[in-house]
Design an enzyme around this catalytic site. Structure first.
Site, PDB file in Angstrom:
ATOM      1  N   GLU A 259      -6.217  -6.082  -4.968  1.00 55.65           N
ATOM      2  CA  GLU A 259      -6.677  -4.962  -4.130  1.00 55.65           C
ATOM      3  C   GLU A 259      -5.535  -4.023  -3.798  1.00 55.65           C
ATOM      4  O   GLU A 259      -5.112  -3.931  -2.644  1.00 55.65           O
ATOM      5  CB  GLU A 259      -7.345  -5.523  -2.871  1.00 55.65           C
ATOM      6  N   PRO A 260      -5.041  -3.320  -4.805  1.00 54.07           N
ATOM      7  CA  PRO A 260      -3.898  -2.428  -4.614  1.00 54.07           C
ATOM      8  C   PRO A 260      -4.266  -1.147  -3.881  1.00 54.07           C
ATOM      9  O   PRO A 260      -5.345  -0.581  -4.097  1.00 54.07           O
ATOM     10  CB  PRO A 260      -3.489  -2.102  -6.054  1.00 54.07           C
ATOM     11  N   ARG A 298       5.091   7.343   8.317  1.00 55.39           N
ATOM     12  CA  ARG A 298       5.846   6.241   7.722  1.00 55.39           C
ATOM     13  C   ARG A 298       7.351   6.268   8.010  1.00 55.39           C
ATOM     14  O   ARG A 298       7.933   5.221   8.307  1.00 55.39           O
ATOM     15  CB  ARG A 298       5.594   6.151   6.209  1.00 55.39           C
ATOM     16  N   CYS A 328       6.910  16.780  19.918  1.00 53.83           N
ATOM     17  CA  CYS A 328       7.796  16.450  21.032  1.00 53.83           C
ATOM     18  C   CYS A 328       8.094  14.964  21.065  1.00 53.83           C
ATOM     19  O   CYS A 328       7.596  14.192  21.892  1.00 53.83           O
ATOM     20  CB  CYS A 328       7.211  16.959  22.344  1.00 53.83           C
TER      21      CYS A 328
HETATM   22  C1  LIG Z   1      -3.472  -2.940   3.160  1.00 53.96           C
HETATM   23  C2  LIG Z   1      -4.089  -3.988   2.341  1.00 53.96           C
HETATM   24  C3  LIG Z   1      -3.990  -3.956   0.952  1.00 53.96           C
HETATM   25  C4  LIG Z   1      -3.204  -2.891   0.197  1.00 53.96           C
HETATM   26  O1  LIG Z   1      -1.833  -3.068   0.275  1.00 53.96           O
HETATM   27  P1  LIG Z   1      -0.861  -2.096  -0.548  1.00 53.96           P
HETATM   28  O2  LIG Z   1       0.494  -2.566  -0.226  1.00 53.96           O
HETATM   29  O3  LIG Z   1      -1.125  -0.705  -0.103  1.00 53.96           O
HETATM   30  O4  LIG Z   1      -1.190  -2.257  -1.988  1.00 53.96           O
HETATM   31  C5  LIG Z   1      -4.650  -4.916   0.249  1.00 53.96           C
HETATM   32  N1  LIG Z   1      -5.370  -5.884   0.864  1.00 53.96           N
HETATM   33  C6  LIG Z   1      -5.491  -5.961   2.199  1.00 53.96           C
HETATM   34  C7  LIG Z   1      -6.307  -7.014   2.812  1.00 53.96           C
HETATM   35  C8  LIG Z   1      -4.845  -5.028   2.983  1.00 53.96           C
HETATM   36  O5  LIG Z   1      -4.952  -5.106   4.311  1.00 53.96           O
END
Ligand SMILES: *Cc1c(COP(=O)(O)O)cnc(C)c1O
Length: 412
Positions: A259-260, A298, A328
């Protein structure tokens, strides 16, 4: 996106504006997908990184699913055209009513605590499939706020509590079809992914009905020149080998899920800002721009490095600047950066702003959130309008007794 393209976008759409390049998003998606070639791999895009509907649709065309971390993200995913079965719902610290809402929508539920697992079992028995999020307690990732697998983390069910998990699962006859882990962001080392995978294979022995294993994300991208990115080919090859071996042992081909978020969209995006003032103080030359931490959090939140370039004066003499926002707070995009001479009015481009840029933006100081533009098929499209004063006040409710007399007269 070359500098003159970006400059004309700043001219046409104004600043501050987020610009994303669709080709880069597609290229990153395909690169990751191809890294796991021999396997049945399914990528669920972590939409919290960037959730504009056009980006979601672009990835849907590529065959991606979605990883949603809130019920609202689930709704946005469905609105973008994803089928419920293409959505993985991975919430943390939500009430059972939100889980029920997600089940009603038909998405895959990823459960990350024992109480909810027991409520889920009591309510649904074996009638709804689910996935369980395991915390393997691997310390990894670029920053403590984004490392989620360690011992003090609130995420997942500890790998040391598996016996308790199986006790609940057996009692309520829960249908566990997936196991999941996600150890953090900015993980460089292929070994970390492999260590996590090995731990999850061990856990899988306790669950005979699995259909998939989800190894989360954490793929790192290069922020600075010379920075390393995760070698996804190497991770892919090593995970593929070990996963095939595991499936042989398990007796069935399982799906492999990732899940990228960042890996897919970070490099596609730039935040374009305009220099309002160049200010020499006793110690520093500040380039003060028409944006701030309210638009790109970030650097301030994670101490993240984002490359900054002066795209209006590419041949100017290099000088040292601190690039700061107009909020501010001491909101800084970058300290001690060598930039081509910055003049008031120059447009600066802040790189790697595709992931966790717009999605973390806010209206602090009553500033509008930026516009978003997508370069798709050679054209630049406005995909989100810049906010207006109406966006700042639309949910505000006035108490009549506090309205001044003069204003009342005006309203009448
Ligand atoms: C934020 C998140 C991701 C994605 O992470 P990246 O570092 O942006 O790839 C994947 N899985 C879960 C459960 C997350 O909370």
């Amino acid at each position: 996106m070359n500098h003159s393209e970006l400059l004309s976008i700043a001219g046409n759409f104004g600043t501050p504006t987020y610009v994303y390049d669709a080709d880069t998003i597609v290229q990153q998606y395909r690169k990751l997908q191809n890294s796991f070639k021999p396997l049945n791999v399914k990528l669920h895009y972590a939409m919290k990184a960037l959730n504009n509907i056009n980006v979601l649709r672009l990835l849907k065309h590529e065959g991606a699913g979605i990883d949603a971390v809130s019920i609202q993200e689930v709704h946005l995913g469905i609105r973008a055209g994803f089928l419920p079965k293409e959505i993985m719902y991975t919430p943390n610290c939500v009430s059972f009513s939100e889980i029920k809402e997600a089940v009603d929508l038909g998405v895959m539920i990823n459960l990350d605590n024992l109480n909810i697992l027991e409520q889920f079992g009591a309510y649904y028995g074996d009638s709804v499939n689910c996935c369980i999020r395991i915390n393997p307690h691997i310390m990894a990732g670029g920053n403590s706020n984004i490392s989620v697998g360690h011992i003090d983390s609130k995420f997942g069910i500890s790998i040391h509590q598996i016996r308790h998990v199986t006790r609940i699962v057996e009692h309520y006859n829960i249908s566990v079809v997936g196991l999941h882990m996600h150890t953090g962001s900015d993980i460089l080392d292929a070994d970390v992914f492999l260590r996590g995978a090995n731990l999850l294979y061990d856990v899988a022995r306790e669950f005979p009905d699995l259909q998939f294993m989800d190894f989360g994300s954490g793929f790192k991208v290069a922020y600075k020149d010379g920075d390393m990115a995760t070698n996804v080919e190497q991770v892919g090859q090593r995970i593929a080998e070990s996963f095939q071996e595991f499936c042989k042992w398990y007796g069935r081909e399982l799906e492999l899920w990732f899940e990228p978020g960042k890996y897919i969209v970070s490099e596609s995006g730039s935040l374009l800002v305009r220099t309002n003032v160049v200010k020499q103080t006793t110690s520093t030359v500040f380039a003060g721009v028409d944006s701030g931490q309210n638009h790109l959090l970030r650097p301030m939140l994670y101490n993240a490095y984002h490359k900054i370039e002066n795209i209006s004066n590419p041949n100017g003499e290099k000088k040292l600047y601190s690039i700061v926002g107009n909020i501010c707070e001491s909101d800084t995009f970058g300290n001690d950066r060598l930039l081509n001479e910055v003049r008031e009015g120059d447009v600066l481009s802040i790189s790697n702003a595709g992931a966790y840029g717009f999605s973390m933006s806010n209206q602090y100081n009553a500033r509008f959130r930026p516009a978003e533009v997508l370069i798709y098929d050679g054209e630049s499209y406005l995909i989100r309008k810049r906010e207006t004063i109406q966006d700042l006040i639309q949910n505000e409710v006035e108490i009549p007794a506090l309205v001044q007399q003069e204003e009342l007269v005006e309203i009448d």
